[in-house]
Design a protein around this motif. Sequence first.
Motif, short mmCIF file in Angstrom:
data_model
loop_
_atom_site.label_atom_id
_atom_site.label_comp_id
_atom_site.label_asym_id
_atom_site.label_seq_id
_atom_site.Cartn_x
_atom_site.Cartn_y
_atom_site.Cartn_z
N LEU A 131 45.91 34.87 46.03
CA LEU A 131 45.48 33.53 46.42
C LEU A 131 46.62 32.86 47.20
N ASN A 133 48.58 30.55 46.56
CA ASN A 133 49.81 30.22 45.84
C ASN A 133 50.54 31.46 45.34
N THR A 135 49.38 33.83 43.43
CA THR A 135 48.80 34.43 42.22
C THR A 135 47.86 35.56 42.63
N TYR A 151 43.91 37.14 36.32
CA TYR A 151 44.94 36.56 37.18
C TYR A 151 46.30 37.09 36.77
N ARG A 153 50.09 35.70 37.55
CA ARG A 153 50.89 34.69 38.23
C ARG A 153 52.34 35.14 38.20
C1 LIG Z 1 47.29 29.45 41.62
O1 LIG Z 1 45.95 29.10 41.61
C2 LIG Z 1 45.21 29.71 40.57
C3 LIG Z 1 43.75 29.35 40.78
O2 LIG Z 1 43.59 27.99 40.96
C4 LIG Z 1 45.76 29.24 39.23
O3 LIG Z 1 45.04 29.86 38.18
C5 LIG Z 1 47.22 29.64 39.14
O4 LIG Z 1 47.79 29.20 37.96
C6 LIG Z 1 47.99 29.07 40.33
N1 LIG Z 1 49.31 29.67 40.34
C7 LIG Z 1 50.41 28.96 40.51
C8 LIG Z 1 51.68 29.75 40.62
O5 LIG Z 1 50.41 27.75 40.59
#
Ligand SMILES: *[C@@H]1O[C@H](CO)[C@@H](O)[C@H](O)[C@H]1NC(C)=O
Length: 566
Positions: A131, A133, A135, A151, A153
Amino acid sequence: MGDKNHLLYVVTIHAIFALLHFIVSDAVETLARAVGRQERWQLLRNNTGVVAMHMALTHENTVIIFDQTEAGPSQYRLHERYNGRRCSTRSRADLKDGACYAHSVEYYIHGNNLRPLRFVSDPWCSSGSFLSNGTLLQVGGHGRGSQRIRYFRPCRDHLCNWQQSKRSLSDNRWYASNLLLPQHDRVIVVGGRNAYSYEFIPKLHTKDRSFNLPFLHDTHDEDGGGNNLYPFLHLSSDGNLFIFANRDSILFNYQRNRVVKTFPRIPGGGSRSYPSSGSSVILPLDHQDRFQKVEVMVCGGAASGAYEAAARGRFLPALSSCGRMVITGNNHIWKMENMPGPRTMHDMLILPTGHILIINGARRGCAGWQNAATPSLRPYLYNPKKSRGQRFTVLKATRIARMYHSSALLLPDGRVLVAGGNPYNTYTFSNVAYPTELRLQAFVPDYMDRQFNDLRPGNVTIEYEGHSSGVAYGTAFTIHFWLGRRPSKDVEYSVYAPPFTTHSISMNQRLLKLRCRHTTRDGGGSMSAVLEAPPSPNVAPPGYYLLTVVNNGIPSLSQWIRFIPA
Ligand SMILES: *[C@@H]1O[C@H](CO)[C@@H](O)[C@H](O)[C@H]1NC(C)=O
Ligand SMILES: *[C@@H]1O[C@H](CO)[C@@H](O)[C@H](O)[C@H]1NC(C)=O
Ligand SMILES: *[C@@H]1O[C@H](CO)[C@@H](O)[C@H](O)[C@H]1NC(C)=O
């Protein structure tokens, strides 16, 4: 000698030496390139513990590796199960219990070490996308995993792990493909076994469902094991989605659920998609045409009947042909050419130079358990800019076969990580032709050779405006780097979207050559360059990319850069 004359003398001598040095080192370079290629193979680890069926590079410079959880014991034993129950080395039941073994690891590139990660449902033959960001979103798999969304991260503290979402997919997704879309930070998931549909995740509304895609019915080949699984997906810069399955392809408007174009069938017989497992890339996009020309390339695959023949122990020669087709504009013709040999189950990676590396796989058979023979030990390098007939080079062979369930990916330092291989449904090390392969290698392209170090741009840094965590589309930004010698006439600035790689497909992989407005030489070898970010998310969906300065074909170490909506 007077002072003035002396000075003149010194200056002249220096100038002559500088000139000589310049001429000689240029000649040495040319010679080295002509005489013999300097690429190498490195053995990084003897045992990754887990088969690298799937791999992805995170922006924390780690590589996520995972296999399936149903394969029983891996070679990475855990002291306890993820639910906390101890795993005893004295209990025969525990020794055979797959829950006492890791099925995913995180590999640290700098430390060359691993740590285990946890899966609560089976991600066998699944798909993934980063994604915006950074992740990693991963979907599907087998059994109870087939509708799961997970997911990862990335983190620095070594504490992050896979998280399973409470939401699920609409359809089972086993052998599906993913692509991050330009809008809303969403991913499209296409196809899979018995899934003739697509859907979007994360879902905007709980009632969002999947959409039927007749193209997947039309390309399905029942006797051939599907031959339309893991469809190749590429985002065109007009915002439409290119979908290729079996031998056919369409341009698809996913916002309106409408086929915009049906392309001609690729020549060359056989089939290209899983289990025939050819591979595909979108060729580098270039600022010189404002990223408007989009050309895809498909290489290798399996002969007609290869899947049925393999079931009887006969392995047909794989396809040698590649096709290139421009998917923008109105003139769509597959331009065909041949690789130096037949190939199936290979990976195609775009190097920072814009060349395509074709690596791993076999010369006969197709994908699937024990369906192939005769490993392809030599990578091929393809230069899309050369004239036809001159584009392929055969590179140095490895000694390690990389058959079914192997993978490869580009690292930020320019090497290519190569791992995995397991044509069996459990870890099998003896009395078989191609045992489970847990050795981890790097393929080191010739551009990394030390002889090119004085051409190599160093210490690339990116200047961010204020507190911004990224660069907005269409804006100018400045980078700094170091270059001992004066830059060649040919300096390129590329950005690369790191893919999710599995089963010969590198989802979301793309490379863009950015426009440079001007460069300044700040003295002492310091250089600044003002670059233009991609004009829109259609050209480069938001997220982390690897930025590389390439001087006369010699790349710098890459730096992460993030493109964000303004
Ligand atoms: C990135 O976005 C996803 C989906 O919205 C979320 O679950 C995740 O925690 C976010 N990651 C960061 C590093 O902020
Ligand atoms: C792998 O194993 C071989 C044989 O035991 C050993 O010589 C080699 O040093 C090992 N390599 C690595 C990278 O651990
Ligand atoms: C690059 O950066 C490193 C550490 O930041 C520094 O030690 C080195 O001198 C720099 N190299 C050049 C060529 O500027």
